[in-house]
Write a protein that holds these residues in place. Structure first.
Motif, mmCIF file in Angstrom:
data_model
loop_
_atom_site.group_PDB
_atom_site.id
_atom_site.type_symbol
_atom_site.label_atom_id
_atom_site.label_comp_id
_atom_site.label_asym_id
_atom_site.label_seq_id
_atom_site.Cartn_x
_atom_site.Cartn_y
_atom_site.Cartn_z
ATOM 1 N N THR A 43 -12.520 36.413 29.189
ATOM 2 C CA THR A 43 -12.772 36.331 27.749
ATOM 3 C C THR A 43 -12.848 34.890 27.257
ATOM 4 N N THR A 44 -12.393 33.942 28.078
ATOM 5 C CA THR A 44 -12.437 32.532 27.686
ATOM 6 C C THR A 44 -13.748 31.878 28.073
ATOM 7 N N ILE A 45 -14.252 32.179 29.280
ATOM 8 C CA ILE A 45 -15.453 31.495 29.749
ATOM 9 C C ILE A 45 -16.719 32.087 29.142
ATOM 10 N N ALA A 46 -16.621 33.279 28.587
ATOM 11 C CA ALA A 46 -17.810 33.927 28.029
ATOM 12 C C ALA A 46 -17.541 34.353 26.589
ATOM 13 N N PRO A 47 -17.649 33.426 25.630
ATOM 14 C CA PRO A 47 -17.365 33.779 24.229
ATOM 15 C C PRO A 47 -18.198 34.944 23.727
ATOM 16 N N GLY A 48 -19.435 35.079 24.225
ATOM 17 C CA GLY A 48 -20.264 36.206 23.806
ATOM 18 C C GLY A 48 -19.648 37.530 24.185
ATOM 19 N N VAL A 49 -19.085 37.585 25.413
ATOM 20 C CA VAL A 49 -18.405 38.806 25.851
ATOM 21 C C VAL A 49 -17.185 39.067 24.987
ATOM 22 N N ARG A 50 -16.457 38.013 24.654
ATOM 23 C CA ARG A 50 -15.266 38.167 23.808
ATOM 24 C C ARG A 50 -15.637 38.783 22.470
ATOM 25 N N ASP A 51 -16.720 38.306 21.864
ATOM 26 C CA ASP A 51 -17.130 38.843 20.570
ATOM 27 C C ASP A 51 -17.580 40.294 20.680
ATOM 28 N N VAL A 52 -18.237 40.648 21.793
ATOM 29 C CA VAL A 52 -18.621 42.046 21.997
ATOM 30 C C VAL A 52 -17.388 42.936 22.036
ATOM 31 N N LEU A 53 -16.333 42.461 22.700
ATOM 32 C CA LEU A 53 -15.103 43.257 22.793
ATOM 33 C C LEU A 53 -14.439 43.411 21.435
ATOM 34 N N LEU A 54 -14.386 42.316 20.664
ATOM 35 C CA LEU A 54 -13.747 42.369 19.351
ATOM 36 C C LEU A 54 -14.524 43.268 18.395
ATOM 37 N N THR A 55 -15.826 43.049 18.320
ATOM 38 C CA THR A 55 -16.639 43.858 17.418
ATOM 39 C C THR A 55 -16.799 45.280 17.939
ATOM 40 N N GLY A 56 -16.675 45.446 19.256
ATOM 41 C CA GLY A 56 -16.791 46.793 19.823
ATOM 42 C C GLY A 56 -15.705 47.723 19.329
ATOM 43 N N LYS A 57 -14.509 47.201 19.168
ATOM 44 C CA LYS A 57 -13.421 48.022 18.657
ATOM 45 C C LYS A 57 -13.675 48.393 17.193
ATOM 46 N N VAL A 58 -14.204 47.459 16.435
ATOM 47 C CA VAL A 58 -14.556 47.750 15.043
ATOM 48 C C VAL A 58 -15.647 48.816 14.997
ATOM 49 N N TYR A 59 -16.639 48.666 15.849
ATOM 50 C CA TYR A 59 -17.735 49.639 15.910
ATOM 51 C C TYR A 59 -17.199 51.038 16.206
ATOM 52 N N GLU A 60 -16.272 51.104 17.150
ATOM 53 C CA GLU A 60 -15.711 52.413 17.513
ATOM 54 C C GLU A 60 -15.000 53.050 16.325
ATOM 55 N N ALA A 61 -14.292 52.250 15.537
ATOM 56 C CA ALA A 61 -13.565 52.788 14.386
ATOM 57 C C ALA A 61 -14.531 53.290 13.316
ATOM 58 N N VAL A 62 -15.657 52.588 13.134
ATOM 59 C CA VAL A 62 -16.642 53.007 12.127
ATOM 60 C C VAL A 62 -17.347 54.283 12.551
ATOM 61 N N LYS A 63 -17.698 54.377 13.820
ATOM 62 C CA LYS A 63 -18.487 55.510 14.318
ATOM 63 C C LYS A 63 -17.634 56.724 14.671
ATOM 64 N N ARG A 64 -16.342 56.575 14.584
ATOM 65 C CA ARG A 64 -15.425 57.650 14.968
ATOM 66 C C ARG A 64 -15.679 58.891 14.123
ATOM 67 N N ASN A 65 -15.555 60.059 14.717
ATOM 68 C CA ASN A 65 -15.732 61.309 13.986
ATOM 69 C C ASN A 65 -14.737 62.346 14.486
ATOM 70 N N SER A 66 -14.907 63.563 14.032
ATOM 71 C CA SER A 66 -13.941 64.622 14.330
ATOM 72 C C SER A 66 -13.842 64.942 15.811
ATOM 73 N N ARG A 67 -14.819 64.494 16.597
ATOM 74 C CA ARG A 67 -14.760 64.761 18.028
ATOM 75 C C ARG A 67 -13.755 63.869 18.748
ATOM 76 N N ASN A 68 -13.340 62.779 18.080
ATOM 77 C CA ASN A 68 -12.317 61.906 18.658
ATOM 78 C C ASN A 68 -10.942 62.497 18.377
#
Length: 356
Positions: A134-159
């Motif tokens: 996560t240190t050598i690839a800041p782009g990957v780090r941002d994908v991981l951080l925003t990915g969790k936000v994305y999951e929370a937004v897209k979450r539905n009753s199936r989760n």
């Protein structure tokens, strides 16, 4: 919306300016109070009976300090009941949950979900591989951080077992980095042209570029923050990311007439009249020994001049904010500082002005 005038700004209760938005991203130059605005916005959204998730990604535990709770783990935790909506009654208030998103923990979760690396992932963590990645690839780090936000937004009753949120508020990185942070697909272009991480980034961009997302800017009425806001809006538009509103924070009261402000700037206020008013108020300027009365009046007039000059500078910056051609909102400077009670006060103003 706020009506600008020389008196204090007037507000009107309106429905939200952003009814279709589920992800509110809040950014701003350091020192403008973006974390305070993000927390207040979450409370305001919850006043409509919504369940809201407030996320932070900068590792400062700012949410915990503002809400006076223990440091947040990498887990969603209920921290407050939303601002009560007088039109809905007590039952109308929603709940605010909070999540402190850590890149290393997010990568561990990602490896467990997509590669089923449970124990193996924990072994990698012990050897420092997770932190290295996560240190050598800041782009990957941002994908991981925003990915969790994305999951929370897209979450539905199936989760199963997971809270389905009506809105997510992200206390995002500062203005200078917000476009890079959200534009994860382009940031990964040189690192991963194919594969699951690239696919995830492309999927997230579908949300971040959609009308379900709004990026709100927080500024104060000073030249550098306003200019950074203008630049940030331009960069977002170039990247095809949705611009929300501008929250002008820490606004001084506008309760002096234009002619009085002009007189104060010119150090030509009615000195004798001010002395008489002080005497009427029981301060007793006329009874002051030596030259202390003159010193007091000089100090007061100097303070008035400083205030008037500052107001003139703020008014000039306010015009520039208005020229940005996006909805704008104003929050007052709070002399007592920001505590939980102040957050509710600011939340009520954001709701009444239409941001929530």
């Amino acid at each position: 919306m706020v009506t600008f005038c020389d008196a204090a700004p007037t507000v009107r209760a309106v429905s939200s300016d952003w009814p279709g938005v589920r992800l509110h991203v809040v950014t701003g130059k350091g020192g403008t109070g973006k974390s305070t605005v993000a927390a207040s916005l979450a409370l305001a959204l919850a006043s409509h009976g919504q369940d809201v998730l407030l996320c932070e990604v900068e590792g400062r535990q700012g949410i915990a300090r503002m809400f006076d709770v223990d440091p947040l783990p990498y887990a969603e935790r209920r921290i407050a009941t939303g601002l009560r909506d007088p039109d809905r009654g007590e039952a109308g208030s929603g709940v605010v949950h909070a999540l402190h998103i850590d890149a290393e923990a997010a990568l561990m979760e990602y490896l467990a979900m997509y590669y089923r690396l449970g124990r193996a992932g924990r072994a990698l963590d012990r050897f420092g591989v997770i932190e290295f990645a996560t240190t050598i690839a800041p782009g990957v780090r941002d994908v991981l951080l925003t990915g969790k936000v994305y999951e929370a937004v897209k979450r539905n009753s199936r989760n199963r077992g997971a809270t389905e949120y009506d809105a997510v508020v992200l206390d995002a990185p500062p203005t200078g980095r917000i476009t890079q942070f959200l534009n994860v697909s382009d940031e990964l272009a040189g690192l991963a042209k194919v594969g699951p991480i690239k696919n995830q980034a492309d999927t997230m961009m579908g949300l971040f570029r959609s009308p379900r997302t709004a990026v709100h800017f927080v500024t104060v009425l000073e030249e550098m923050p306003v200019q950074e806001t203008a630049d940030g809006i331009a960069h977002l538009r170039e990247a095809g990311l949705p611009v929300g509103g501008v929250v002008v924070n820490q606004v001084r009261p506008r309760d002096l007439r234009v002619k009085d402000l002009a007189a104060a700037r010119g150090f030509s206020l009615d000195r004798a009249g001010i002395a008489a008013d002080l005497t009427t108020a029981g301060i007793g300027v006329d009874d002051s020994p030596d030259n202390s009365a003159d010193d007091l009046l000089d100090a007061l007039l100097s303070e008035a001049q400083d205030h008037a000059v500052r107001r003139a500078l703020e008014d000039a910056q306010r015009k520039l904010v208005k020229e940005l051609d996006v909805p704008s909102y104003e929050l007052p400077r709070l002399a007592q500082g920001v505590d939980l009670g102040a957050l509710y006060e600011l939340a009520a103003q954001l709701r009444d002005q239409g941001l929530a």
